[in-house]
Design a protein around this motif. Structure first.
Motif, PDB file in Angstrom:
ATOM      1  N   ALA A 166       0.818  -1.212   0.000  1.00  0.00           N
ATOM      2  CA  ALA A 166       0.000   0.000   0.000  1.00  0.00           C
ATOM      3  C   ALA A 166       0.849   1.257   0.000  1.00  0.00           C
ATOM      4  O   ALA A 166       0.484   2.268  -0.619  1.00  0.00           O
ATOM      5  CB  ALA A 166      -0.925  -0.004   1.212  1.00  0.00           C
ATOM      6  N   ALA A 167       1.992   1.216   0.681  1.00  0.00           N
ATOM      7  CA  ALA A 167       2.874   2.385   0.767  1.00  0.00           C
ATOM      8  C   ALA A 167       4.193   2.098   0.062  1.00  0.00           C
ATOM      9  O   ALA A 167       5.277   2.350   0.590  1.00  0.00           O
ATOM     10  CB  ALA A 167       3.106   2.750   2.231  1.00  0.00           C
ATOM     11  N   ASP A 168       4.100   1.588  -1.142  1.00  0.00           N
ATOM     12  CA  ASP A 168       5.274   1.213  -1.935  1.00  0.00           C
ATOM     13  C   ASP A 168       6.086   2.452  -2.300  1.00  0.00           C
ATOM     14  O   ASP A 168       5.589   3.361  -2.977  1.00  0.00           O
ATOM     15  CB  ASP A 168       4.823   0.491  -3.207  1.00  0.00           C
ATOM     16  CG  ASP A 168       5.981  -0.123  -3.981  1.00  0.00           C
ATOM     17  OD1 ASP A 168       7.145   0.193  -3.665  1.00  0.00           O
ATOM     18  OD2 ASP A 168       5.709  -0.918  -4.902  1.00  0.00           O
ATOM     19  N   ALA A 169       7.325   2.487  -1.844  1.00  0.00           N
ATOM     20  CA  ALA A 169       8.184   3.654  -2.101  1.00  0.00           C
ATOM     21  C   ALA A 169       8.517   3.821  -3.571  1.00  0.00           C
ATOM     22  O   ALA A 169       8.978   4.887  -3.992  1.00  0.00           O
ATOM     23  CB  ALA A 169       9.470   3.535  -1.279  1.00  0.00           C
ATOM     24  N   ARG A 170       8.298   2.780  -4.387  1.00  0.00           N
ATOM     25  CA  ARG A 170       8.600   2.872  -5.824  1.00  0.00           C
ATOM     26  C   ARG A 170       7.428   3.452  -6.624  1.00  0.00           C
ATOM     27  O   ARG A 170       7.526   3.629  -7.837  1.00  0.00           O
ATOM     28  CB  ARG A 170       8.940   1.488  -6.370  1.00  0.00           C
ATOM     29  CG  ARG A 170      10.158   0.842  -5.713  1.00  0.00           C
ATOM     30  CD  ARG A 170      10.236  -0.632  -6.058  1.00  0.00           C
ATOM     31  NE  ARG A 170       9.066  -1.349  -5.542  1.00  0.00           N
ATOM     32  CZ  ARG A 170       8.828  -2.627  -5.783  1.00  0.00           C
ATOM     33  NH1 ARG A 170       9.647  -3.336  -6.528  1.00  0.00           N
ATOM     34  NH2 ARG A 170       7.746  -3.216  -5.266  1.00  0.00           N
ATOM     35  N   HIS A 183       3.049   7.616  -8.659  1.00  0.00           N
ATOM     36  CA  HIS A 183       1.887   8.500  -8.607  1.00  0.00           C
ATOM     37  C   HIS A 183       1.383   8.792 -10.023  1.00  0.00           C
ATOM     38  O   HIS A 183       1.000   9.906 -10.355  1.00  0.00           O
ATOM     39  CB  HIS A 183       2.211   9.814  -7.892  1.00  0.00           C
ATOM     40  CG  HIS A 183       0.979  10.510  -7.367  1.00  0.00           C
ATOM     41  ND1 HIS A 183       0.144   9.954  -6.426  1.00  0.00           N
ATOM     42  CD2 HIS A 183       0.434  11.718  -7.673  1.00  0.00           C
ATOM     43  CE1 HIS A 183      -0.847  10.786  -6.162  1.00  0.00           C
ATOM     44  NE2 HIS A 183      -0.703  11.859  -6.910  1.00  0.00           N
ATOM     45  N   GLY A 184       1.426   7.766 -10.824  1.00  0.00           N
ATOM     46  CA  GLY A 184       0.968   7.865 -12.209  1.00  0.00           C
ATOM     47  C   GLY A 184       0.338   6.559 -12.619  1.00  0.00           C
ATOM     48  O   GLY A 184      -0.600   6.083 -11.979  1.00  0.00           O
ATOM     49  N   SER A 223       6.877   9.355  -1.630  1.00  0.00           N
ATOM     50  CA  SER A 223       6.181   8.497  -2.592  1.00  0.00           C
ATOM     51  C   SER A 223       5.332   7.396  -1.951  1.00  0.00           C
ATOM     52  O   SER A 223       4.167   7.197  -2.316  1.00  0.00           O
ATOM     53  CB  SER A 223       7.182   7.887  -3.571  1.00  0.00           C
ATOM     54  OG  SER A 223       8.192   7.166  -2.881  1.00  0.00           O
ATOM     55  N   GLY A 224       5.897   6.654  -1.008  1.00  0.00           N
ATOM     56  CA  GLY A 224       5.143   5.558  -0.393  1.00  0.00           C
ATOM     57  C   GLY A 224       3.931   6.033   0.385  1.00  0.00           C
ATOM     58  O   GLY A 224       2.801   5.591   0.126  1.00  0.00           O
ATOM     59  N   PRO A 225       4.123   6.928   1.360  1.00  0.00           N
ATOM     60  CA  PRO A 225       2.978   7.466   2.092  1.00  0.00           C
ATOM     61  C   PRO A 225       1.949   8.133   1.178  1.00  0.00           C
ATOM     62  O   PRO A 225       0.738   8.009   1.411  1.00  0.00           O
ATOM     63  CB  PRO A 225       3.625   8.484   3.043  1.00  0.00           C
ATOM     64  CG  PRO A 225       4.979   7.911   3.305  1.00  0.00           C
ATOM     65  CD  PRO A 225       5.405   7.339   1.986  1.00  0.00           C
TER      66      PRO A 225
END
Length: 259
Positions: free
Chosen positions: A143-147, A150-151, A193-195
């Motif tokens: 759910a909070a994937d740092a990779r 946001h697209g 990115s993750g959060p």
């Protein structure tokens, strides 16, 4: 000369305050009857906050009749507070703009809302329930994937979580939603990115104002209690609170369907 009855502004305000309190009591019983799970999850003070918030937003849209306000509050419980301004529900803004000032405006909005709910949730609510189960199955790392970019990758995830809701949104609506999600995630201290992806997922599932929705007090509480924490810590707190809320909902579901 006959004595004239003069009702001063202060007296009128007191009458209106009394009428509001009577209506609030009526709505409290209404919500407990027709929204048993929400009523079980929320304290009386929280239920009253939901009702007052619905009264405020209904009034801002010039819906003043008690029947209209009652049904508007019902819609906020189903669609989220301030749903009329949610980019994930563009039908609301379109309906309000196209029929502004016309008689029967509320009925048009109400009918459009019911159509929207059936499209994304199914006539028995099964589609929405499946989306909740999919969300519950997500680990914090997913759910909070740092990779997350946001697209496209985020949009693919949203489509997998709730395909019925996703496919009723135009590309432009989704892009506006992503821009708003980025802005609100930053405001709530979750700009990395993750959060940010976790925040976007919750916005998609629960409504664009979920973190301020009085019907979802756990979200605001998680953010307030971790106001000085870093984004990852805030995200973890929000994830844990959200998963706990889903668990409590699912535990209550069998009882609600039996009644």
């Amino acid at each position: 000369m006959p004595t004239m009855l003069v009702i001063r502004k202060k007296q009128m305000d007191l009458i209106q305050d009394e009428q509001r309190l009577v209506f609030e009591e009526h709505m409290l019983q209404h919500v407990r009857q027709y929204f048993p799970i929400d009523s079980a999850l929320l304290t009386e003070a929280e239920l009253r906050a939901v009702i007052r918030d619905g009264m405020r937003t209904a009034s801002a849209l010039s819906f003043h009749e008690q029947g209209q306000v009652c049904r508007y509050i019902d819609l906020t419980l189903a669609l989220g507070t301030d749903f009329a301004a949610d980019p994930l529900q563009p039908w609301a803004a379109t309906c309000l703009a196209q029929h502004h000032g016309e008689s029967g405006l509320f009925e048009r909005v109400h009918d459009a809302a019911l159509t929207h709910i059936e499209r994304i949730s199914g006539d028995t609510g099964l589609c929405a329930l499946k989306a909740m189960y999919r969300a519950r199955a997500m680990s914090f790392g997913e759910a909070a994937d740092a990779r997350a970019d946001h697209g496209e990758s985020t949009l693919r995830l949203l489509r997998r979580l709730w395909p019925q809701k996703y496919r009723h949104l135009a590309t432009a609506d989704l892009q506006r939603f992503l821009v708003l999600a980025e802005e609100r995630a930053e405001t709530d201290g979750m700009s990395t990115s993750g959060p940010r992806q976790l925040y976007t997922i919750l916005m998609f599932l629960l409504g664009s104002t979920f973190s301020r929705d009085p019907a979802l007090p756990w979200a605001r509480m998680a953010l307030v209690r971790n106001a000085d924490a870093d984004p990852d810590t805030r995200a973890r707190a929000l994830y844990d609170a959200g998963m706990d809320a889903i668990d409590r909902f699912l535990q209550l579901l069998p009882r609600a369907t039996e009644n």
